[in-house]
Design an enzyme around this catalytic site. Structure first.
Site, PDB file in Angstrom:
ATOM      1  N   PHE A  45       0.866  -1.189   0.000  1.00 29.33           N
ATOM      2  CA  PHE A  45       0.000   0.000   0.000  1.00 29.33           C
ATOM      3  C   PHE A  45       0.890   1.222   0.000  1.00 29.33           C
ATOM      4  N   SER A  59       3.139  12.421   7.285  1.00 19.60           N
ATOM      5  CA  SER A  59       1.949  12.818   8.063  1.00 19.60           C
ATOM      6  C   SER A  59       0.959  13.602   7.212  1.00 19.60           C
ATOM      7  N   CYS A 108      -8.755   3.365   4.561  1.00 17.34           N
ATOM      8  CA  CYS A 108      -7.983   2.124   4.731  1.00 17.34           C
ATOM      9  C   CYS A 108      -7.144   2.204   6.010  1.00 17.34           C
ATOM     10  N   ARG A 156      15.502 -14.690  38.612  1.00 14.42           N
ATOM     11  CA  ARG A 156      16.767 -13.965  38.711  1.00 14.42           C
ATOM     12  C   ARG A 156      17.045 -13.598  40.177  1.00 14.42           C
ATOM     13  N   GLU A 181       1.173   4.508  10.488  1.00 15.08           N
ATOM     14  CA  GLU A 181      -0.287   4.589  10.654  1.00 15.08           C
ATOM     15  C   GLU A 181      -0.692   5.803  11.480  1.00 15.08           C
ATOM     16  N   GLY A 182       0.031   6.904  11.283  1.00  9.55           N
ATOM     17  CA  GLY A 182      -0.229   8.131  12.029  1.00  9.55           C
ATOM     18  C   GLY A 182       0.642   8.170  13.261  1.00  9.55           C
TER      19      GLY A 182
HETATM   20  P1  TGC Z   1      -8.606  16.316   6.201  1.00  5.98           P
HETATM   21  O1  TGC Z   1      -8.961  17.617   5.559  1.00  5.98           O
HETATM   22  O2  TGC Z   1      -8.768  16.169   7.659  1.00  5.98           O
HETATM   23  O3  TGC Z   1      -9.406  15.136   5.486  1.00  5.98           O
HETATM   24  C1  TGC Z   1      -9.384  14.959   4.071  1.00  5.98           C
HETATM   25  C2  TGC Z   1     -10.556  14.072   3.712  1.00  5.98           C
HETATM   26  O4  TGC Z   1     -10.400  12.783   4.324  1.00  5.98           O
HETATM   27  C3  TGC Z   1     -11.467  12.551   5.262  1.00  5.98           C
HETATM   28  N1  TGC Z   1     -10.871  11.897   6.432  1.00  5.98           N
HETATM   29  C4  TGC Z   1     -11.040  10.599   6.689  1.00  5.98           C
HETATM   30  N2  TGC Z   1     -11.750   9.660   6.064  1.00  5.98           N
HETATM   31  C5  TGC Z   1     -11.713   8.432   6.574  1.00  5.98           C
HETATM   32  N3  TGC Z   1     -10.994   8.124   7.662  1.00  5.98           N
HETATM   33  C6  TGC Z   1     -10.265   9.035   8.324  1.00  5.98           C
HETATM   34  N4  TGC Z   1      -9.550   8.691   9.377  1.00  5.98           N
HETATM   35  C7  TGC Z   1     -10.263  10.345   7.843  1.00  5.98           C
HETATM   36  N5  TGC Z   1      -9.656  11.507   8.230  1.00  5.98           N
HETATM   37  C8  TGC Z   1     -10.055  12.437   7.352  1.00  5.98           C
HETATM   38  C9  TGC Z   1     -12.045  13.921   5.568  1.00  5.98           C
HETATM   39  O5  TGC Z   1     -13.362  13.830   5.978  1.00  5.98           O
HETATM   40  C10 TGC Z   1     -11.877  14.601   4.232  1.00  5.98           C
HETATM   41  O6  TGC Z   1     -12.899  14.118   3.367  1.00  5.98           O
HETATM   42  P2  TGC Z   1     -13.540  15.072   2.244  1.00  5.98           P
HETATM   43  O7  TGC Z   1     -14.547  14.185   1.591  1.00  5.98           O
HETATM   44  O8  TGC Z   1     -14.124  16.219   3.009  1.00  5.98           O
HETATM   45  O9  TGC Z   1     -12.427  15.483   1.349  1.00  5.98           O
HETATM   46  O10 TGC Z   1      -7.116  15.976   5.748  1.00  5.98           O
HETATM   47  P3  TGC Z   1      -5.736  16.614   6.131  1.00  5.98           P
HETATM   48  O11 TGC Z   1      -4.977  16.794   4.853  1.00  5.98           O
HETATM   49  O12 TGC Z   1      -5.934  17.810   7.023  1.00  5.98           O
HETATM   50  O13 TGC Z   1      -5.013  15.467   6.964  1.00  5.98           O
HETATM   51  C11 TGC Z   1      -5.547  14.962   8.119  1.00  5.98           C
HETATM   52  C12 TGC Z   1      -4.582  13.904   8.770  1.00  5.98           C
HETATM   53  C13 TGC Z   1      -3.302  14.570   9.240  1.00  5.98           C
HETATM   54  C14 TGC Z   1      -5.310  13.368   9.986  1.00  5.98           C
HETATM   55  C15 TGC Z   1      -4.283  12.770   7.805  1.00  5.98           C
HETATM   56  O14 TGC Z   1      -3.675  13.183   6.657  1.00  5.98           O
HETATM   57  C16 TGC Z   1      -3.485  11.641   8.440  1.00  5.98           C
HETATM   58  O15 TGC Z   1      -4.077  10.734   8.985  1.00  5.98           O
HETATM   59  N6  TGC Z   1      -2.110  11.642   8.354  1.00  5.98           N
HETATM   60  C17 TGC Z   1      -1.295  10.497   8.777  1.00  5.98           C
HETATM   61  C18 TGC Z   1      -0.911   9.675   7.586  1.00  5.98           C
HETATM   62  C19 TGC Z   1      -0.737   8.212   7.903  1.00  5.98           C
HETATM   63  O16 TGC Z   1      -1.206   7.709   8.919  1.00  5.98           O
HETATM   64  N7  TGC Z   1      -0.110   7.480   7.027  1.00  5.98           N
HETATM   65  C20 TGC Z   1      -0.003   6.070   7.149  1.00  5.98           C
HETATM   66  C21 TGC Z   1       0.495   5.426   5.873  1.00  5.98           C
HETATM   67  S1  TGC Z   1       0.233   3.678   5.773  1.00  5.98           S
HETATM   68  C22 TGC Z   1       1.240   3.021   6.922  1.00  5.98           C
HETATM   69  O17 TGC Z   1       1.849   3.664   7.697  1.00  5.98           O
HETATM   70  C23 TGC Z   1       1.319   1.535   6.960  1.00  5.98           C
HETATM   71  S2  TGC Z   1       2.346   0.990   8.230  1.00  5.98           S
HETATM   72  C24 TGC Z   1       2.322  -0.679   8.070  1.00  5.98           C
HETATM   73  C25 TGC Z   1       1.300  -1.366   8.990  1.00  5.98           C
HETATM   74  O18 TGC Z   1       0.115  -0.886   9.075  1.00  5.98           O
HETATM   75  O19 TGC Z   1       1.618  -2.397   9.600  1.00  5.98           O
HETATM   76  P1  FAD Z   2       6.823  13.305   9.242  1.00  7.30           P
HETATM   77  O1  FAD Z   2       5.445  13.446   8.722  1.00  7.30           O
HETATM   78  O2  FAD Z   2       7.934  14.008   8.541  1.00  7.30           O
HETATM   79  O3  FAD Z   2       6.847  13.738  10.766  1.00  7.30           O
HETATM   80  C1  FAD Z   2       8.023  14.137  11.457  1.00  7.30           C
HETATM   81  C2  FAD Z   2       7.613  14.560  12.871  1.00  7.30           C
HETATM   82  O4  FAD Z   2       6.752  15.705  12.766  1.00  7.30           O
HETATM   83  C3  FAD Z   2       6.808  13.505  13.620  1.00  7.30           C
HETATM   84  O5  FAD Z   2       7.128  13.543  14.991  1.00  7.30           O
HETATM   85  C4  FAD Z   2       5.389  13.979  13.422  1.00  7.30           C
HETATM   86  O6  FAD Z   2       4.500  13.532  14.420  1.00  7.30           O
HETATM   87  C5  FAD Z   2       5.579  15.471  13.498  1.00  7.30           C
HETATM   88  N1  FAD Z   2       4.478  16.208  12.874  1.00  7.30           N
HETATM   89  C6  FAD Z   2       3.976  16.033  11.623  1.00  7.30           C
HETATM   90  N2  FAD Z   2       2.958  16.877  11.419  1.00  7.30           N
HETATM   91  C7  FAD Z   2       2.827  17.602  12.556  1.00  7.30           C
HETATM   92  C8  FAD Z   2       1.950  18.631  12.970  1.00  7.30           C
HETATM   93  N3  FAD Z   2       0.987  19.075  12.163  1.00  7.30           N
HETATM   94  N4  FAD Z   2       2.102  19.155  14.209  1.00  7.30           N
HETATM   95  C9  FAD Z   2       3.076  18.703  15.043  1.00  7.30           C
HETATM   96  N5  FAD Z   2       3.928  17.706  14.715  1.00  7.30           N
HETATM   97  C10 FAD Z   2       3.799  17.167  13.492  1.00  7.30           C
HETATM   98  N6  FAD Z   2       3.580   4.194   4.674  1.00  7.30           N
HETATM   99  C11 FAD Z   2       2.796   3.683   3.684  1.00  7.30           C
HETATM  100  O7  FAD Z   2       2.174   4.420   2.924  1.00  7.30           O
HETATM  101  N7  FAD Z   2       2.702   2.335   3.517  1.00  7.30           N
HETATM  102  C12 FAD Z   2       3.374   1.446   4.299  1.00  7.30           C
HETATM  103  O8  FAD Z   2       3.248   0.230   4.114  1.00  7.30           O
HETATM  104  C13 FAD Z   2       4.217   1.967   5.335  1.00  7.30           C
HETATM  105  N8  FAD Z   2       4.964   1.121   6.097  1.00  7.30           N
HETATM  106  C14 FAD Z   2       5.863   1.634   6.993  1.00  7.30           C
HETATM  107  C15 FAD Z   2       6.735   0.773   7.664  1.00  7.30           C
HETATM  108  C16 FAD Z   2       7.691   1.276   8.532  1.00  7.30           C
HETATM  109  C17 FAD Z   2       8.652   0.352   9.198  1.00  7.30           C
HETATM  110  C18 FAD Z   2       7.724   2.678   8.797  1.00  7.30           C
HETATM  111  C19 FAD Z   2       8.712   3.239   9.783  1.00  7.30           C
HETATM  112  C20 FAD Z   2       6.867   3.535   8.142  1.00  7.30           C
HETATM  113  C21 FAD Z   2       5.936   3.029   7.217  1.00  7.30           C
HETATM  114  N9  FAD Z   2       5.105   3.878   6.474  1.00  7.30           N
HETATM  115  C22 FAD Z   2       4.294   3.373   5.490  1.00  7.30           C
HETATM  116  C23 FAD Z   2       5.258   5.328   6.583  1.00  7.30           C
HETATM  117  C24 FAD Z   2       4.582   5.928   7.829  1.00  7.30           C
HETATM  118  O9  FAD Z   2       3.202   5.948   7.679  1.00  7.30           O
HETATM  119  C25 FAD Z   2       5.156   7.349   8.013  1.00  7.30           C
HETATM  120  O10 FAD Z   2       6.490   7.194   8.443  1.00  7.30           O
HETATM  121  C26 FAD Z   2       4.367   8.162   9.011  1.00  7.30           C
HETATM  122  O11 FAD Z   2       3.079   8.470   8.511  1.00  7.30           O
HETATM  123  C27 FAD Z   2       5.090   9.459   9.409  1.00  7.30           C
HETATM  124  O12 FAD Z   2       5.566  10.140   8.296  1.00  7.30           O
HETATM  125  P2  FAD Z   2       7.098  10.652   8.249  1.00  7.30           P
HETATM  126  O13 FAD Z   2       7.986   9.527   8.678  1.00  7.30           O
HETATM  127  O14 FAD Z   2       7.303  11.247   6.912  1.00  7.30           O
HETATM  128  O15 FAD Z   2       7.184  11.763   9.381  1.00  7.30           O
END
Ligand code: TGC
Ligand code: FAD
Length: 394
Positions: free
Chosen positions: A134, A143, A248, A278, A373-374
């Site tokens: 993904f 983020s 997702c 221990r 995942e955030g």
């Molecule tokens: P924002 O303006 O708040 O929202 C944009 C649109 O998205 C909708 N929305 C959601 N929908 C479903 N679920 C949620 N949790 C949602 N949060 C927001 C919202 O209603 C809006 O919809 P629409 O129709 O009005 O356009 O967006 P923003 O740009 O201000 O960002 C909000 C923020 C920071 C919370 C979001 O971007 C975020 O969650 N950032 C973190 C990114 C993240 O978690 N990445 C993970 C990548 S995958 C991964 O890490 C896999 S790790 C491997 C494993 O899982 O084991």
């Molecule tokens: P950044 O977004 O650059 O953040 C840096 C720092 O700034 C953090 O402390 C953050 O909390 C802070 N920060 C960011 N925004 C703000 C704010 N508004 N206010 C205050 N502080 C803030 N991604 C995928 O898409 N798919 C995957 O399968 C996947 N797998 C992963 C596996 C591993 C082992 C790891 C480490 C990461 C993976 N990720 C994946 C990516 C992961 O989701 C991102 O690392 C994560 O979302 C944070 O993004 P970043 O590392 O770019 O940090």
């Protein structure tokens, strides 16, 4: 002496049905028998037999187990959570493999895909015959995924993708990648869209990221997209905008709420066992008040983490869980789990820094779990927004 586990102290099993407990016990046995004996070695060597494991996990029925049809088991959210908990009690990398497959790649296709995409990919992915990844995060946008630079541009009826994704779990071993890209608004595709990309498509490559000190028993990769040409049918037809990928993430974050507390439980059980045998200053370490204070505080957090997970699981099964509630669980359980792992490491002292015990491995893994995942900060801001109505992300 008569002793109690956290599960017993909190009477946690009373909150589960017989079927939930039976499936949990099956997954626990698989983890203990099949994975535990190898996991420290895989972590040490930073390699994992992902393809073989996927087939075994598919056979166990845990890949996409909370999805309906297309070879998926159609289990409840709580049952899926319990499977994540037991797999992460072994290693966060194993739970990650399952989360990315089931909650991210399969969920994206199941929820947002066409009938043809579902038929083509889901049965094979549920069986573990095809692995998915993904791609949302980019080198400069983690983020804030809405800032992504990856672009999908129309060429006739085709789409051509260019860009790069970073930190992608399963990337180098995947057969299919769900890739999120920006489209030009004037092309009528409404911003961020998802694409189902077979990884043998020309122009797609996935170099593995090496020298990680966390999640070493998990494949993490960059995805490089250079003029990746896809047919119209590769686009996920029902997802338009950032809510597509974020929906997702809710699924995967839910699994992590359970999973992280499994890693904490494993650390605590290890520390209790260690402390009872221990000897320090002529007595078992467990017989000192300072040790017991640590163990008691950790038992509270592990127990409360279970209760939070179960509560959110019941809400999810009732179709009532909100993203901000998922953030409560992800923030709390990851943050407490890593604290527990680090505190347990102090109880094991020098022995705690080796791979002979699972504790430092869990602690190091949880650094990633806290971030992906955030991050904790993203979840704090999500909860802050729910409490105040003010979005403070930017
Ligand atoms: P924002 O303006 O708040 O929202 C944009 C649109 O998205 C909708 N929305 C959601 N929908 C479903 N679920 C949620 N949790 C949602 N949060 C927001 C919202 O209603 C809006 O919809 P629409 O129709 O009005 O356009 O967006 P923003 O740009 O201000 O960002 C909000 C923020 C920071 C919370 C979001 O971007 C975020 O969650 N950032 C973190 C990114 C993240 O978690 N990445 C993970 C990548 S995958 C991964 O890490 C896999 S790790 C491997 C494993 O899982 O084991
Ligand atoms: P950044 O977004 O650059 O953040 C840096 C720092 O700034 C953090 O402390 C953050 O909390 C802070 N920060 C960011 N925004 C703000 C704010 N508004 N206010 C205050 N502080 C803030 N991604 C995928 O898409 N798919 C995957 O399968 C996947 N797998 C992963 C596996 C591993 C082992 C790891 C480490 C990461 C993976 N990720 C994946 C990516 C992961 O989701 C991102 O690392 C994560 O979302 C944070 O993004 P970043 O590392 O770019 O940090």
């Amino acid at each position: 002496a008569d002793t109690r586990t956290v599960t017993q102290l909190f009477a946690l099993d009373d909150l589960l049905s017989d079927e939930e407990k039976a499936i949990r016990d099956t997954v626990r046995k698989f983890g203990e028998d099949r994975i535990r004996p190898h996991i420290a070695g895989w972590f040490d060597e930073a390699r994992i037999p992902a393809k073989e494991l996927a087939k075994e996990l598919g056979g166990l029925g845990v890949l996409g187990m909370h999805l309906d049809g297309y070879g998926c088991a159609g289990m409840s959210a709580v049952t899926y959570g319990l499977a994540c908990l037991e797999l992460e009690a072994i290693d966060s990398g194993i739970r990650s493999l399952v989360s990315v497959q089931g909650s991210l790649a399969m969920f994206a296709i199941h929820h947002w895909g066409s009938e043809e995409q579902k038929q083509e990919w889901l049965p094979r992915m549920a069986a573990g015959d095809a692995l998915g990844c993904f791609g949302l995060t980019e080198p400069d946008f983690g983020s804030d995924p809405g800032g992504m630079r990856t672009r999908a541009v129309r060429d006739g009826s085709d789409w051509v993708l260019n860009g790069a994704k970073m930190w992608i779990t399963n990337g180098s071993v995947a057969d299919v990648a769900v890739v999120w890209a920006k489209t030009d608004l004037e092309q009528g595709a409404r911003g961020i869209r998802g694409f189902v990309v077979p990884t043998d498509t020309p122009g797609f490559s996935a170099p593995e990221i090496r020298a990680k000190m966390s999640l070493r028993a998990s494949v993490t990769s960059e995805l490089v997209l250079q003029d990746v040409r896809l047919p119209e049918s590769a686009m996920l037809p029902k997802a338009a905008g950032l809510s597509g990928p974020l929906s997702c993430l809710n699924e995967a974050r839910f699994g992590i709420i359970f999973g992280s507390i499994g890693a904490a439980r494993d650390c605590l059980e290890t520390a209790v066992d260690y402390a009872s045998t221990r000897m320090v200053f002529d007595k078992p370490l467990a017989a000192y008040q300072l040790t017991q204070a640590k163990l008691a505080d950790m038992a509270l957090e592990v127990g409360k983490g279970h209760l939070l997970a179960y509560r959110l699981g019941r809400l999810k099964d009732a179709g009532e869980v909100e993203p901000a509630q998922v953030s409560l669980g992800k923030l709390n359980n990851c943050r407490e789990a890593i604290k527990v792992a680090r505190e347990c490491r102090t109880i094991l002292a020098a022995n705690g820094i080796t791979l002979e015990y699972p504790v430092i491995r869990h602690a190091n893994n949880l650094e990633s779990v806290l971030t992906y995942e955030g991050t904790s900060e993203v979840h704090q801001l999500t909860i802050g927004r729910a409490l105040t109505g003010e979005a403070a992300f930017r």
